[in-house]
Design a protein around this motif. Structure first.
Motif, short mmCIF file in Angstrom:
data_model
loop_
_atom_site.label_atom_id
_atom_site.label_comp_id
_atom_site.label_asym_id
_atom_site.label_seq_id
_atom_site.Cartn_x
_atom_site.Cartn_y
_atom_site.Cartn_z
N UNK A 191 -12.15 46.47 45.38
CA UNK A 191 -12.23 44.48 45.15
C UNK A 191 -12.45 43.80 46.29
N UNK A 192 -11.76 44.26 47.25
CA UNK A 192 -11.99 43.41 48.63
C UNK A 192 -13.83 43.93 49.05
N UNK A 193 -13.52 45.53 49.45
CA UNK A 193 -14.27 45.75 49.75
C UNK A 193 -15.82 45.65 48.99
N UNK A 194 -15.93 45.75 47.63
CA UNK A 194 -17.09 45.66 46.68
C UNK A 194 -17.64 44.01 47.09
N UNK A 195 -16.65 43.36 46.96
CA UNK A 195 -16.70 41.38 47.14
C UNK A 195 -17.64 41.55 48.27
N UNK A 196 -16.80 42.19 49.62
CA UNK A 196 -17.29 42.35 51.17
C UNK A 196 -19.02 42.37 51.10
N UNK A 247 -19.46 37.96 39.07
CA UNK A 247 -18.91 37.28 37.73
C UNK A 247 -17.56 36.80 37.95
N UNK A 248 -17.54 36.43 39.53
CA UNK A 248 -16.64 35.18 40.22
C UNK A 248 -14.49 35.86 39.70
N UNK A 249 -15.11 37.45 39.36
CA UNK A 249 -13.40 37.78 38.73
C UNK A 249 -12.62 38.76 40.37
N UNK A 250 -13.47 39.04 40.91
CA UNK A 250 -13.19 39.67 42.50
C UNK A 250 -11.50 39.65 42.46
N UNK A 251 -11.76 38.13 43.25
CA UNK A 251 -11.29 37.38 44.34
C UNK A 251 -10.25 37.02 43.65
N UNK A 267 -13.44 36.68 56.15
CA UNK A 267 -11.88 37.77 56.20
C UNK A 267 -10.90 37.49 55.31
N UNK A 268 -10.44 38.96 55.09
CA UNK A 268 -9.51 38.70 53.35
C UNK A 268 -8.43 39.34 54.11
N UNK A 269 -6.87 38.67 53.64
CA UNK A 269 -5.35 39.33 54.21
C UNK A 269 -4.95 39.54 52.79
N UNK A 270 -4.85 41.21 52.25
CA UNK A 270 -3.23 41.27 51.53
C UNK A 270 -2.52 41.63 51.64
N UNK A 271 -0.91 41.75 52.17
CA UNK A 271 -0.05 41.77 52.00
C UNK A 271 0.99 42.25 51.27
#
Length: 388
Positions: A285-290, A351-355, A380-384
């Motif tokens: 989802x992060x890649x598709x959004x980017x 669709x405002x869903x991904x993030x 830039x997004x970080x998910x840990x």
């Protein structure tokens, strides 16, 4: 923001499916549906935040397309079925699959999990067909029911695996809790001089306690060793960073290529295996959004790191783009689910869903989610995520 759609995307992610691996398991259903309907095309599609994934096809092709351009995007909104003459429907008559490929008729059945949440569709499309008879419709719905049962079994399997994992964790905690006091009892024999105390009864009692403690230590060591082995038995539940990187390239290069976007994915050089649960939908989802919000000729960079200096050890998924960027107030709206749909740089529907999905699912797994962005300069997004 449509909560029903958000729940659907979350349920699909919860199945933790590898879309490219479903072909061998579901293709026979798609072939059977094409024969029942007498159509050139039959597909089983699953739709996430941005993409329609064709996981089985009578033609043998597994592909993906933007959700907004898919007829099945209308099917998932229906309760029972969606039927249309593509060549007469204003929404589809000018599409390539009508003008170039010659498809005229479409019939789609929503695929539901537990008869409630729609995950995708079984669809057929024909070039010379104008309608289906009652028998064909009934048989197609029977096939759809079989596919739904398959998805339900996947769901139940995930639940059972999670319950087993929790049982293993409880066993380990109990064993550790028992082991600590028993170790203290076992040390009494070396720390106390029973003869000097001239307490023969006490000596006998303590000797017996020591023997019991030693036996219990052996038992708990055995429990821990067997438990560790059982946790590592299911190899498919774990993935290396290299394997994850390869899978993400495989899934999302087809989205980056049409926009001439460079997709770069780097990872730590390590053989450590990490739990694969939800990694593909979260990182995907992060890649598709980017990709969606990066213009043609841009770049999306992904980095996968294991942070061993964290407690607990964490997997860091970092996604950076040089796209349009996000205003501070929009970041808050996106992560809270109050943002309006936004159009991508190539006109893609958002669709405002991904993030919001990544933030909520990541936090449910004990992770943290942060965004830094400047309008016009990228995001830039970080998910840990904590890892076992």
């Amino acid at each position: 923001m449509n909560d029903k759609d958000f729940n659907r995307v979350s349920a699909l992610a919860g199945l933790d499916l590898d879309y490219t691996a479903l072909k061998s398991e579901l293709n026979s259903y798609s072939i059977l549906a094409a024969k029942v309907a007498g159509t050139e095309l039959s597909e089983i599609n699953l739709l996430d935040s941005y993409t329609q994934w064709t996981v089985a096809s009578a033609s043998g092709n597994d592909n993906q397309k933007p959700r907004e351009s898919a007829v099945c995007n209308y099917t998932i909104k229906e309760e029972n079925a969606f039927e249309t003459r593509l060549d007469l429907d204003e929404r589809f008559k000018n599409s390539p699959y009508v003008l170039k490929e010659g498809f005229k008729f479409y019939y789609g059945i929503p695929l539901k999990l537990k008869n409630s949440i729609t995950l995708g569709s079984l669809c057929v499309a024909g070039k010379n067909l104008e309608h289906l008879d009652t028998t064909q419709v009934e048989q197609l719905h029977l096939i759809a029911q079989q596919i739904e049962q398959y998805l339900s079994l996947k769901h139940e399997l995930n639940i059972v695996e999670e319950q087993l994992k929790q049982q293993h964790l409880i066993t380990r905690r109990l064993a550790h809790d028992i082991r600590s006091p028993l170790s203290g009892i076992a040390q009494l024999k070396t720390e106390q001089d029973f003869k000097a105390m001239e307490r023969e009864d006490l000596e006998l009692y303590l000797s017996a306690a020591v023997a019991s403690a030693a036996a219990m230590l052996t038992l708990t060591d055995d429990i821990l060793s067997k438990d560790t082995a059982s946790l590592n038995t299911n190899a498919s539940a774990y993935v290396s960073l290299t394997e994850l990187r390869t899978k993400l390239y495989e899934l999302y290069t087809p989205q980056a290529t049409p926009k001439n976007i460079e997709l770069q994915i780097d990872c730590d050089a390590t053989s450590v295996k990490i739990p694969r649960k939800n990694l593909l939908p979260l990182a995907g989802n992060l890649i598709a959004n980017a990709i969606k919000f990066t213009p043609s000729g841009g770049k999306v960079s992904v980095a996968l790191h294991i942070l061993k200096d964290q407690d607990p050890t964490r997997l860091e998924i970092q996604v950076e783009d040089n796209g349009v960027g996000i205003a501070p107030q929009t970041i808050e709206a996106l992560t809270s689910g109050t943002a309006r749909a936004q159009t991508g740089t190539a006109g893609e529907t958002g669709y405002g869903l991904g993030l919001r999905f990544v933030k909520e699912l990541g936090e449910r797994q004990g992770g943290t989610f942060t965004i830094t962005s400047k309008e016009g300069l990228g995001t830039k997004v970080f998910l840990r995520l904590p890892i076992d």
